[in-house]
Design a protein around this motif. Structure first.
Motif, PDB file in Angstrom:
ATOM      1  N   PHE A  11       0.799  -1.227   0.000  1.00 57.88           N
ATOM      2  CA  PHE A  11       0.000   0.000   0.000  1.00 57.88           C
ATOM      3  C   PHE A  11       0.833   1.279   0.000  1.00 57.88           C
ATOM      4  O   PHE A  11       1.812   1.393   0.735  1.00 57.88           O
ATOM      5  N   CYS A  12       0.381   2.246  -0.791  1.00 56.84           N
ATOM      6  CA  CYS A  12       0.957   3.596  -0.720  1.00 56.84           C
ATOM      7  C   CYS A  12       0.286   4.306   0.469  1.00 56.84           C
ATOM      8  O   CYS A  12      -0.701   3.820   1.020  1.00 56.84           O
ATOM      9  N   PHE A  13       0.799   5.499   0.826  1.00 57.49           N
ATOM     10  CA  PHE A  13       0.270   6.158   2.028  1.00 57.49           C
ATOM     11  C   PHE A  13      -1.187   6.584   1.854  1.00 57.49           C
ATOM     12  O   PHE A  13      -1.949   6.614   2.810  1.00 57.49           O
ATOM     13  N   GLY A  14      -1.608   6.852   0.591  1.00 59.73           N
ATOM     14  CA  GLY A  14      -3.002   7.258   0.358  1.00 59.73           C
ATOM     15  C   GLY A  14      -3.959   6.120   0.674  1.00 59.73           C
ATOM     16  O   GLY A  14      -5.012   6.324   1.292  1.00 59.73           O
ATOM     17  N   VAL A  15      -3.584   4.916   0.281  1.00 64.35           N
ATOM     18  CA  VAL A  15      -4.429   3.743   0.534  1.00 64.35           C
ATOM     19  C   VAL A  15      -4.380   3.370   2.029  1.00 64.35           C
ATOM     20  O   VAL A  15      -5.410   3.055   2.633  1.00 64.35           O
ATOM     21  N   VAL A  16      -3.188   3.441   2.614  1.00 62.32           N
ATOM     22  CA  VAL A  16      -3.066   3.151   4.057  1.00 62.32           C
ATOM     23  C   VAL A  16      -4.003   4.075   4.832  1.00 62.32           C
ATOM     24  O   VAL A  16      -4.750   3.647   5.712  1.00 62.32           O
ATOM     25  N   PRO A  97      -4.313  13.195  -0.172  1.00 61.16           N
ATOM     26  CA  PRO A  97      -3.910  14.606  -0.316  1.00 61.16           C
ATOM     27  C   PRO A  97      -3.248  14.903  -1.663  1.00 61.16           C
ATOM     28  O   PRO A  97      -3.382  16.001  -2.198  1.00 61.16           O
ATOM     29  N   VAL A  98      -2.576  13.909  -2.238  1.00 62.94           N
ATOM     30  CA  VAL A  98      -1.928  14.109  -3.552  1.00 62.94           C
ATOM     31  C   VAL A  98      -3.016  14.334  -4.609  1.00 62.94           C
ATOM     32  O   VAL A  98      -2.896  15.198  -5.477  1.00 62.94           O
ATOM     33  N   VAL A  99      -4.097  13.566  -4.517  1.00 68.58           N
ATOM     34  CA  VAL A  99      -5.197  13.697  -5.489  1.00 68.58           C
ATOM     35  C   VAL A  99      -5.924  15.036  -5.278  1.00 68.58           C
ATOM     36  O   VAL A  99      -6.261  15.725  -6.245  1.00 68.58           O
ATOM     37  N   LEU A 199       2.135  12.843 -12.148  1.00 76.93           N
ATOM     38  CA  LEU A 199       2.293  11.434 -11.744  1.00 76.93           C
ATOM     39  C   LEU A 199       2.625  11.383 -10.258  1.00 76.93           C
ATOM     40  O   LEU A 199       3.324  12.259  -9.749  1.00 76.93           O
ATOM     41  N   CYS A 200       2.134  10.361  -9.577  1.00 77.00           N
ATOM     42  CA  CYS A 200       2.431  10.234  -8.141  1.00 77.00           C
ATOM     43  C   CYS A 200       3.747   9.480  -7.960  1.00 77.00           C
ATOM     44  O   CYS A 200       3.918   8.388  -8.498  1.00 77.00           O
ATOM     45  N   GLY A 201       4.614  10.063  -7.151  1.00 76.63           N
ATOM     46  CA  GLY A 201       5.919   9.449  -6.884  1.00 76.63           C
ATOM     47  C   GLY A 201       5.779   8.072  -6.238  1.00 76.63           C
ATOM     48  O   GLY A 201       6.628   7.198  -6.422  1.00 76.63           O
ATOM     49  N   ALA A 202       4.667   7.862  -5.501  1.00 75.48           N
ATOM     50  CA  ALA A 202       4.476   6.565  -4.823  1.00 75.48           C
ATOM     51  C   ALA A 202       4.374   5.435  -5.844  1.00 75.48           C
ATOM     52  O   ALA A 202       4.642   4.279  -5.521  1.00 75.48           O
ATOM     53  N   VAL A 203       3.992   5.776  -7.084  1.00 76.09           N
ATOM     54  CA  VAL A 203       3.928   4.753  -8.144  1.00 76.09           C
ATOM     55  C   VAL A 203       5.171   4.837  -9.026  1.00 76.09           C
ATOM     56  O   VAL A 203       5.873   3.850  -9.220  1.00 76.09           O
ATOM     57  N   SER A 204       5.454   6.058  -9.537  1.00 72.50           N
ATOM     58  CA  SER A 204       6.547   6.157 -10.520  1.00 72.50           C
ATOM     59  C   SER A 204       7.905   5.835  -9.905  1.00 72.50           C
ATOM     60  O   SER A 204       8.768   5.279 -10.579  1.00 72.50           O
ATOM     61  N   ALA A 271       1.189  -4.200  -6.307  1.00 73.70           N
ATOM     62  CA  ALA A 271       0.804  -2.814  -6.611  1.00 73.70           C
ATOM     63  C   ALA A 271       0.700  -1.982  -5.330  1.00 73.70           C
ATOM     64  O   ALA A 271       0.859  -2.510  -4.221  1.00 73.70           O
ATOM     65  N   THR A 272       0.373  -0.700  -5.508  1.00 70.38           N
ATOM     66  CA  THR A 272       0.177   0.157  -4.323  1.00 70.38           C
ATOM     67  C   THR A 272      -1.168  -0.158  -3.648  1.00 70.38           C
ATOM     68  O   THR A 272      -1.478   0.387  -2.605  1.00 70.38           O
ATOM     69  N   SER A 273      -1.960  -1.004  -4.292  1.00 69.17           N
ATOM     70  CA  SER A 273      -3.250  -1.401  -3.705  1.00 69.17           C
ATOM     71  C   SER A 273      -3.214  -2.857  -3.228  1.00 69.17           C
ATOM     72  O   SER A 273      -4.260  -3.433  -2.929  1.00 69.17           O
TER      73      SER A 273
HETATM   74  S1  SF4 Z   1      -0.959   6.249  -5.684  1.00 69.91           S
HETATM   75 FE1  SF4 Z   1      -0.308   8.267  -4.950  1.00 69.91          FE
HETATM   76  S2  SF4 Z   1      -2.044   9.598  -5.405  1.00 69.91           S
HETATM   77 FE2  SF4 Z   1      -2.817   7.505  -5.520  1.00 69.91          FE
HETATM   78  S3  SF4 Z   1      -3.585   7.081  -3.473  1.00 69.91           S
HETATM   79 FE3  SF4 Z   1      -1.475   6.369  -3.515  1.00 69.91          FE
HETATM   80  S4  SF4 Z   1      -0.286   8.112  -2.704  1.00 69.91           S
HETATM   81 FE4  SF4 Z   1      -2.294   8.902  -3.304  1.00 69.91          FE
END
Ligand code: SF4
Length: 293
Positions: A11-16, A97-99, A199-204, A271-273
């Motif tokens: 998970f990225c911080f947005g999903v966490v 917050p990034v979105v 682009l979100c750094g958490a993915v790229s 993935a981040t999810s």
């Molecule tokens: S991928 Fe980036 S913008 Fe999307 S939820 Fe995760 S941290 Fe937020």
């Protein structure tokens, strides 16, 4: 044989933040409605549903009154907030917050480019929740392009301001920019073309780490929900480097034929999810299979 779980995956911080917000709420309440899947991973959704999370659609929201509804990390268009006010719905807003920052940039970008009789273009997946939230900032006037084949939707004689869905890949975005530049040049007009790298750094930033991880392991088992955009992108990164990369959504989908006596290492990433617990379950299953092979 060695089985390695990628410590940079998960998970990225947005999903966490969205999941922890739901869990905290459900500690003191029996149920919480969530507008759309809280995360593009069915197994994590099922885990949270057992705790009382109930996934609803936008049509459901329009019919509801006096309820509490969680907004997931993808963000929502202004119309969702308007419906909530109208129907006396309390929102638990877990938009990333990034979105939210990107929504604000799109709103300002649209105000700017429309004054120039221009077009706001979003490189993203048509119908994706985040893209709908971004398009909402333009009152539905954004042009969504998913690939170079969609560029015919753009009028190359008028100014263009380009944004990207946060979870798209760097390479795809660069290709779109180049193709737009070529089309403008072919038109022979001098128009403003404003590029916003959103682009979100958490993915790229994960792509280079994933390339390294894919190169270090003989076989890659990539774990992700089918609906995850960043899952599709990060899996393509694995495949680029390691031809023995396989996509699974659950441990049951692992095929024993992927591993041979010559396989020395298997890398499990996602993935981040993708929840870490799911990658651990996949790693356990790989271990079971390879120990009996
Ligand atoms: S991928 Fe980036 S913008 Fe999307 S939820 Fe995760 S941290 Fe937020």
């Amino acid at each position: 044989m060695q089985i390695n779980i990628d410590t940079n995956s998960g998970f990225c911080f947005g999903v966490v933040n969205a999941i922890e917000t739901a869990e905290r709420y459900l500690e003191n309440h029996d149920e919480l409605y969530c507008l759309g899947d809280i995360v593009h991973n069915n197994m994590e959704v099922e885990r949270l549903e057992k705790m009382g999370l109930k996934t609803i659609t936008h049509d459901d929201l329009a019919q509801m009154k006096n309820a509490t509804v969680l907004l997931r990390a993808h963000g929502e268009p202004p119309s969702t907030y308007e419906t909530a006010v109208k129907n006396n719905i309390t929102l638990v807003d877990a938009s990333c917050p990034v979105v939210l920052r990107l929504q604000n940039r799109v709103l300002k970008g649209w105000e700017n480019i429309r004054k120039m009789n221009g077009q706001l273009v979003i490189y993203g997946k048509e119908g994706h929740a985040e893209v709908l939230g971004l398009d909402g900032q333009t009152d539905g006037n954004a042009i969504v392009v998913g690939s170079i084949a969609d560029l015919d939707k753009i009028d190359f004689t008028r100014p263009i301001e380009l944004f990207t869905q946060t979870t798209k890949g760097k390479e795809g975005f660069a290709a779109i920019i180049k193709a737009i530049e070529q089309r403008i040049e072919a038109e022979g007009t001098e128009i403003p073309f404003i590029v916003n790298d959103s682009l979100c750094g958490a993915v790229s930033n994960r792509a280079p780490q994933m390339r390294e991880f894919s190169a270090k392991n003989d076989v890659i088992v990539f774990v992700s929900g089918q609906k995850s955009s960043n899952g599709k992108y990060l899996y393509s990164v694995c495949q680029e480097i390691n031809k023995r990369s396989y996509f699974v959504s659950s441990p049951d989908e692992i095929d024993p034929s992927w591993f041979s006596a010559e396989t020395n290492s298997v890398g499990v990433c996602g993935a981040t999810s993708t929840p870490m617990w799911l990658m651990e379950n996949v790693a356990k299953k790989v271990e079971e299979i390879t120990s009996t092979n």
